[in-house]
Scaffold this motif. Structure first.
Motif, PDB file in Angstrom:
ATOM      1  N   LYS A 289       0.804  -1.225   0.000  1.00  0.00           N
ATOM      2  CA  LYS A 289       0.000   0.000   0.000  1.00  0.00           C
ATOM      3  C   LYS A 289       0.837   1.276   0.000  1.00  0.00           C
ATOM      4  N   GLY A 290       2.125   1.186  -0.231  1.00  0.00           N
ATOM      5  CA  GLY A 290       2.932   2.399  -0.188  1.00  0.00           C
ATOM      6  C   GLY A 290       4.340   2.183  -0.688  1.00  0.00           C
ATOM      7  N   PRO A 291       5.139   3.248  -0.682  1.00  0.00           N
ATOM      8  CA  PRO A 291       6.511   3.170  -1.189  1.00  0.00           C
ATOM      9  C   PRO A 291       7.411   2.277  -0.348  1.00  0.00           C
ATOM     10  N   GLY A 292       7.089   2.110   0.943  1.00  0.00           N
ATOM     11  CA  GLY A 292       7.898   1.230   1.779  1.00  0.00           C
ATOM     12  C   GLY A 292       7.860  -0.199   1.290  1.00  0.00           C
ATOM     13  N   SER A 293       6.653  -0.679   0.969  1.00  0.00           N
ATOM     14  CA  SER A 293       6.493  -2.049   0.473  1.00  0.00           C
ATOM     15  C   SER A 293       7.234  -2.250  -0.838  1.00  0.00           C
ATOM     16  N   LYS A 294       7.138  -1.268  -1.735  1.00  0.00           N
ATOM     17  CA  LYS A 294       7.827  -1.371  -3.023  1.00  0.00           C
ATOM     18  C   LYS A 294       9.335  -1.392  -2.814  1.00  0.00           C
ATOM     19  N   TRP A 295       9.818  -0.556  -1.906  1.00  0.00           N
ATOM     20  CA  TRP A 295      11.251  -0.501  -1.629  1.00  0.00           C
ATOM     21  C   TRP A 295      11.751  -1.849  -1.121  1.00  0.00           C
ATOM     22  N   VAL A 296      11.017  -2.446  -0.192  1.00  0.00           N
ATOM     23  CA  VAL A 296      11.415  -3.752   0.355  1.00  0.00           C
ATOM     24  C   VAL A 296      11.390  -4.815  -0.730  1.00  0.00           C
ATOM     25  N   ALA A 297      10.337  -4.819  -1.537  1.00  0.00           N
ATOM     26  CA  ALA A 297      10.199  -5.835  -2.581  1.00  0.00           C
ATOM     27  C   ALA A 297      11.346  -5.766  -3.594  1.00  0.00           C
ATOM     28  N   ASP A 298      11.908  -4.577  -3.773  1.00  0.00           N
ATOM     29  CA  ASP A 298      12.965  -4.394  -4.769  1.00  0.00           C
ATOM     30  C   ASP A 298      14.380  -4.621  -4.212  1.00  0.00           C
ATOM     31  N   LEU A 299      14.507  -4.835  -2.896  1.00  0.00           N
ATOM     32  CA  LEU A 299      15.836  -5.013  -2.315  1.00  0.00           C
ATOM     33  C   LEU A 299      16.516  -6.264  -2.877  1.00  0.00           C
ATOM     34  N   LYS A 300      17.782  -6.117  -3.210  1.00  0.00           N
ATOM     35  CA  LYS A 300      18.550  -7.230  -3.779  1.00  0.00           C
ATOM     36  C   LYS A 300      19.821  -7.450  -2.970  1.00  0.00           C
ATOM     37  N   VAL A 301      20.242  -8.714  -2.875  1.00  0.00           N
ATOM     38  CA  VAL A 301      21.502  -9.043  -2.216  1.00  0.00           C
ATOM     39  C   VAL A 301      22.644  -8.303  -2.905  1.00  0.00           C
ATOM     40  N   GLY A 302      23.512  -7.694  -2.103  1.00  0.00           N
ATOM     41  CA  GLY A 302      24.632  -6.924  -2.635  1.00  0.00           C
ATOM     42  C   GLY A 302      24.374  -5.427  -2.663  1.00  0.00           C
ATOM     43  N   GLU A 303      23.123  -5.030  -2.502  1.00  0.00           N
ATOM     44  CA  GLU A 303      22.775  -3.611  -2.524  1.00  0.00           C
ATOM     45  C   GLU A 303      23.301  -2.923  -1.262  1.00  0.00           C
TER      46      GLU A 303
END
Length: 244
Positions: free
Chosen positions: A90-104
């Protein structure tokens, strides 16, 4: 501080640069369809504040927005922090978490917040919802280490009622009532506290999650003779707001 203009976010990140810790995403795990565990590693030796279970950390999730999260595990000496993220979508926080990748590589701010484990209490009771499960895990681990008692109550949506078991959390689950916040929890607590045999004066409550649910549970606890100083609160979200 959920949202500020980009120029202000840039200025704040520069102003508080000494409080930020560069971290790297070293592992991600999809525990359930909307529940993700992420491991961050970095150097926390320069932190101006010692981590206490129940504390929050903060990330900048977009050019203009920040979000607070509660670690489920934090070992400053080893440089490891883990967070259980609820991806409600429901917000940018969820999108940010979903896009996190190992090595970032990211900047972690904290620890801080209103809640911290009260080591002077022998008994600890936590209340919350899907957003609180990481806090439960961290406080429970500390209680076991201190040989204190710990009990938690999670107010969850029906489809998420199995999550504590999947996380191996010994949590009492009540179903969330979307209209009357915390009503089922208050009904449960009414019976639980009627038979409460532990010392009331040595009990600390940790109320997290939805702001209205927290308010209702706190009022109930005070009506049952507990003092405000025994009740530690930190709202993680509220209806009508995009983030806290």
């Amino acid at each position: 501080m959920p949202k500020v203009p980009k120029w202000m976010a840039d200025a704040m990140q520069s102003l508080f640069s000494g409080m930020y810790h560069p971290v790297q995403v070293t592992a991600t795990e999809e525990l359930e369809e909307r529940l993700r565990r992420v491991r961050f590693e970095g150097d926390f030796s320069g932190s101006k504040r010692a981590f206490v279970p129940g504390n929050v950390i903060e990330f900048r999730v977009s050019d203009t927005e920040f979000r607070h999260y509660t670690p489920s595990y934090f070992d400053p000496k080893a440089g490891v922090c883990e967070v259980l993220f609820y991806l409600h979508g429901k917000g940018p926080g969820s999108k940010w978490v979903a896009d996190l990748k190992v090595g970032e590589t990211l900047n972690l701010l904290g620890p801080g917040g209103k809640i911290g484990y009260n080591a002077s209490s022998q008994n600890h009771i936590a209340f919350g919802d899907e957003t609180s499960l990481g806090s439960f895990a961290c406080i429970e681990a500390e209680a076991k280490q201190q040989r204190h008692s710990f009990y938690s109550i999670a107010e969850l949506d029906k489809e998420n009622k199995h999550w504590p078991k999947a996380l191996q959390l010994e949590t009492t689950v009540v179903e969330k009532d979307k209209e009357m916040k915390a009503i089922e929890t208050i009904r449960y607590l009414d019976g639980y506290l009627a038979n409460y045999s532990r010392e009331k004066a040595s009990t600390t409550f940790y109320l997290t999650g939805n702001a209205k649910s927290i308010s209702g549970v706190k009022k109930f606890l005070i009506s049952r003779g507990f003092e405000s100083k025994q009740i530690r609160t930190e709202p993680y979200w509220s209806e009508g707001k995009t983030g806290l």
